[in-house]
Design an enzyme around this catalytic site. Structure first.
Site, PDB file in Angstrom:
ATOM      1  N   SER A  29      -6.924  -1.364  19.558  1.00 26.90           N
ATOM      2  CA  SER A  29      -7.809  -1.877  18.511  1.00 26.90           C
ATOM      3  C   SER A  29      -7.176  -1.540  17.167  1.00 26.90           C
ATOM      4  O   SER A  29      -7.552  -0.569  16.517  1.00 26.90           O
ATOM      5  CB  SER A  29      -9.188  -1.213  18.606  1.00 26.90           C
ATOM      6  N   GLU A  30      -6.196  -2.327  16.791  1.00 31.35           N
ATOM      7  CA  GLU A  30      -5.435  -1.977  15.585  1.00 31.35           C
ATOM      8  C   GLU A  30      -6.297  -1.937  14.333  1.00 31.35           C
ATOM      9  O   GLU A  30      -6.070  -1.117  13.446  1.00 31.35           O
ATOM     10  CB  GLU A  30      -4.253  -2.937  15.396  1.00 31.35           C
ATOM     11  N   ASP A  82       5.217  -5.423  14.383  1.00 28.68           N
ATOM     12  CA  ASP A  82       4.747  -6.807  14.545  1.00 28.68           C
ATOM     13  C   ASP A  82       3.217  -6.852  14.631  1.00 28.68           C
ATOM     14  O   ASP A  82       2.592  -7.847  14.264  1.00 28.68           O
ATOM     15  CB  ASP A  82       5.326  -7.408  15.827  1.00 28.68           C
ATOM     16  N   PHE A 116       4.106  -1.223  17.396  1.00 28.65           N
ATOM     17  CA  PHE A 116       5.212  -2.077  16.935  1.00 28.65           C
ATOM     18  C   PHE A 116       4.770  -2.694  15.607  1.00 28.65           C
ATOM     19  O   PHE A 116       3.621  -3.155  15.486  1.00 28.65           O
ATOM     20  CB  PHE A 116       5.483  -3.210  17.925  1.00 28.65           C
ATOM     21  N   HIS A 167       8.421  -8.372  19.021  1.00 31.07           N
ATOM     22  CA  HIS A 167       8.532  -6.908  19.063  1.00 31.07           C
ATOM     23  C   HIS A 167       9.786  -6.428  18.335  1.00 31.07           C
ATOM     24  O   HIS A 167      10.312  -5.358  18.640  1.00 31.07           O
ATOM     25  CB  HIS A 167       8.565  -6.400  20.519  1.00 31.07           C
ATOM     26  N   GLU A 224      -2.282   4.371  19.634  1.00 33.58           N
ATOM     27  CA  GLU A 224      -2.273   4.062  21.063  1.00 33.58           C
ATOM     28  C   GLU A 224      -1.196   4.903  21.758  1.00 33.58           C
ATOM     29  O   GLU A 224      -0.029   4.853  21.355  1.00 33.58           O
ATOM     30  CB  GLU A 224      -2.001   2.563  21.261  1.00 33.58           C
TER      31      GLU A 224
END
Ligand SMILES: Cc1ncc(C[n+]2csc(CCOP(=O)(O)OP(=O)(O)O)c2C)c(N)n1
Ligand SMILES: [Mg+2]
Lengths: 324, 352
Positions: free
Chosen positions: A59-60, A85, A83, A129, A29
């Site tokens: 869209s990880e 997380d 990140f 984060h 991203e």
């Protein structure tokens, strides 16, 4: 030798590898013309163009699935999870798919890919984060886990990760992005699974990772003023884990202190402590001490985050406790 | 949606893909049809035997049969090039056999033997044969759609003309990875074909009771700028036609296709599940539309000699007999495999 920030070292390492090998591609991203939300990929898009440097939707799972499918069919992708997380929303692809595929297929499938991610606290971003999640990755067979502490190591370990035939999770400590360090000219390729002794002292061994390395070094400086000489080991990689460097140092000093940004339970320091206890118990002259974040999510306010993460004072205190 | 629902009638007469996404394809050549029939018969006999061996305790763990869904696997495999990639689910025996993977290796994998396709390290749910471009069977619902995208992306960048074909169930259309994958494939115009095998049931729950639209895949196509493609999944000529059109579109650089093939599993979800939760009338209606006898009849009507078909059927039986015997004769895998192949160096060491 040029001075360079940790953030610029990321872009340099990526560019070095993309220049060398046309099968290396970068996706994530905002990694393209925006240069990444941490500006760690600035210039890469301009140099290598939109085919090889690709912005994705948020869209990880799709990002990591694309990296995996590309790696199994001839590319060497570098994927960014903005990140660390956010690994929680695509952990299936990491833990169930990427980590296990070579094994489940009896060695048929190779996955030469790197997943970079901004990890760790210190930026006052709050609990979603700021996590240090390298322990999550360490717990899963099939993943190599790297976390550099200096700009030079960013370049060299990133290159090693890209060239490695196995999947590597590459954790960039986000509070280190502005940190500067000397980086030699020319190609740098380091070796995964090798710890580095950053300072040598005969009284105690302090093992640290990423942003905890400069803190451990500062603690060592101050302890030297009290007449205590500390060895500081920068672990650099959790898998493979350089047990030899740690164990050799513990045999010399008789004392082990681990410094982790992670919450207390199941942190990598516990694994290091258990290995040393199992294999070097009779070389120890004091208790193994783990300095960690308390077992809490990281709070946002600067005063609270500073109180939660291991400080120079707590590291010094840990060394004194082991030496008592 | 009315346009789509109007196309829902069942004919089973080689009508080809319905919906606006698939281009018309000419009649299926007879040698393709006999090869499709051969594949379907082999799959059927293989899986029936696998079920028997499961009941005998020789096939261990779990297995998910595609009995009744053979026309999807065979129609697509017949249309694919050897260089195209297959991604399947745990219900992947048929898709694996369809790519030419030897029966013995598959049966031995189901039985946990040394001669298994992955020497017993994967099991029934993870059949993979990279040499046959069978790029894996995946057991976490939805994940492999995103991975198929990666293979398609790589094919596109490398300019190879390869297409990734990804099979999954109706239940998979409600997980996030499905939507992430469809969107990315459409945006990147990837050479990938997504094939939803709508067998109307997830494990024990009908898809219609948990889905906001009537056609779990086709009705979602428009959300990703794709034309809906609904095909009779029990008609191998129709699946072949839909596959040919989608593969052609992918190779032409026009991007992905989402195909919904309506079909039915004859048995339960897995292992010895008898599937009794399904209405008997529904089961009977679909058994009457068994893709294999339907196709056989069509071949005979179009002039294929009975003897050719009988030969195919007998050969399939002996192949399954031989594969089962060979698999059963294979020893269990050596325990040294436990610590092999976590890493590219062949080992599993995490320390130095
Ligand atoms: C993420 C995830 N959730 C749940 C399951 C358990 N599960 C396995 S198969 C299945 C049903 C899937 O239905 P469908 O997609 O229609 O495929 P079919 O089994 O009908 O071929 C479920 C719920 C799983 N494997 N993965
Ligand atoms: Mg289903």
């Amino acid at each position: 030798m040029a001075e360079m920030t940790y953030r610029d070292a990321v872009a340099r390492g990526i560019a070095q590898e993309m220049e060398r090998d046309p099968s290396v591609v970068l996706i994530g991203e905002d990694v393209g013309s925006a240069g990444g939300v941490f500006k760690a990929t600035v210039g890469v898009f301009d140099r290598f163009g939109p085919d090889r440097v690709v912005d994705t939707p948020i869209s990880e799972q799709a990002i990591l699935g694309a990296a995996m499918g590309a790696a199994m069919t001839g590319l060497r992708p570098i994927a960014e999870i903005m990140f660390s997380d956010f690994f929680a929303v695509c952990w299936d692809i990491v833990a169930n798919e990427i980590a296990k595929t070579r094994y489940m297929t009896n060695g048929q499938v190779s996955l030469p890919l790197v997943i970079r991610s901004a990890n760790g606290g210190g930026a006052r971003f709050g609990a979603q984060h700021s996590q240090s999640v390298e322990n999550w990755a360490m717990a899963i067979p099939g993943l190599k886990v790297v976390a550099p502490s200096t700009p030079r190591d960013v370049v060299g370990l990133l290159a090693a990760a890209v060239r490695d035939p196995d999947p590597v999770l590459f954790f960039e400590q986000k509070s280190l992005y502005p940190a500067k360090g000397d980086v030699p000219e020319g190609e740098i390729v380091d070796e995964l699974g090798t710890a580095v002794v950053r300072r040598h002292g005969k009284d105690a061994t302090v093992v640290a990772l990423a942003a905890m390395v400069p803190r451990a070094l500062e603690a060592a400086d101050r302890l030297a003023g009290e007449g205590v000489e500390v060895t500081v080991i920068d672990l650099r990689s959790l898998v493979p884990l350089d047990v030899t460097t740690v164990a050799t140092s513990v045999t010399e000093t008789g004392h082990l202190v681990t410094v982790e940004e992670n919450p207390r339970l199941c942190g990598w320091g516990a694994e290091v402590a258990s290995i040393v206890a199992e294999e070097r118990l009779f070389d120890l002259d004091g208790p193994i001490v783990r300095v960690t974040t308390p077992h809490v999510p990281l709070p946002a306010a600067d005063a609270l985050e500073d109180a939660a993460m291991p400080t120079v004072a707590r590291i010094m205190e840990g060394v004194r406790r082991s030496l008592q | 949606m009315t346009e789509l629902q109007d196309q829902k009638g069942r004919g089973g007469t080689g009508s080809g893909a319905r919906g606006t996404g698939a281009a018309a394809v000419g009649p299926v050549p007879i040698e393709v049809r006999t090869s499709i029939y051969k594949m379907m018969v082999e799959m059927r006999d293989f899986e029936k035997r696998a079920y028997d061996l499961f009941l005998q305790g020789l096939v261990k763990g779990t297995s998910h049969l595609g009995l009744g869904q053979e026309a999807v696997a065979a129609g697509f495999a017949a249309a694919m090039r050897p260089s195209d990639y297959t991604f399947a689910t745990y219900r992947g025996h048929n898709h694996t056999l369809a790519r030419g993977v030897p029966m013995t290796a598959v049966m031995a994998e189901l039985m946990g033997r040394q001669a298994g396709l992955m020497a017993g390290k994967g099991g029934s749910m993870h059949l993979t044969s990279v040499a046959h471009r069978m790029m894996g069977s995946y057991a976490i619902v939805g994940a492999h759609l995103t991975i198929a995208n990666g293979a398609a992306w790589s094919a596109k960048l490398r300019g190879t003309g390869e297409v990734a074909v990804c099979f999954f169930g109706d239940g998979t259309t409600n997980i996030g990875a499905f939507h992430e994958a469809l969107n990315l494939a459409a945006v990147w115009k990837l050479p990938v074909v997504f094939v939803c095998e709508n067998n109307r049931w997830m494990e024990y729950t009908p898809i219609s009771s948990v889905t906001a639209v009537a056609h779990p895949a086709a009705d979602r196509a428009r959300s990703y700028g794709l034309d809906p493609v609904l095909v009779d999944g029990n008609d191998a000529d129709a699946t072949y036609a839909a596959a040919s059109a989608a593969l052609e579109r992918a190779r032409a650089g026009a991007g992905p296709t989402l195909v919904e093939a309506e079909t039915y599993r004859h048995g339960g979800h897995s292992r010895a599940d008898p599937g009794k939760y399904r209405p008997e009338a529904e089961v009977q209606a679909w058994l009457a539309r068994d893709p294999i006898p339907l196709y056989r009849l069509r071949l005979v009507e179009s002039g294929v000699d009975e003897s050719v078909l009988r030969q195919i059927e007998e050969a399939a039986q002996s192949a399954v007999d031989a594969a089962s015997a060979e698999a059963a004769a294979s020893p269990p895998p050596d325990s040294s495999l436990v610590e092999a192949d976590v890493w590219a160096d062949g080992g599993s060491s995490w320390r130095r």
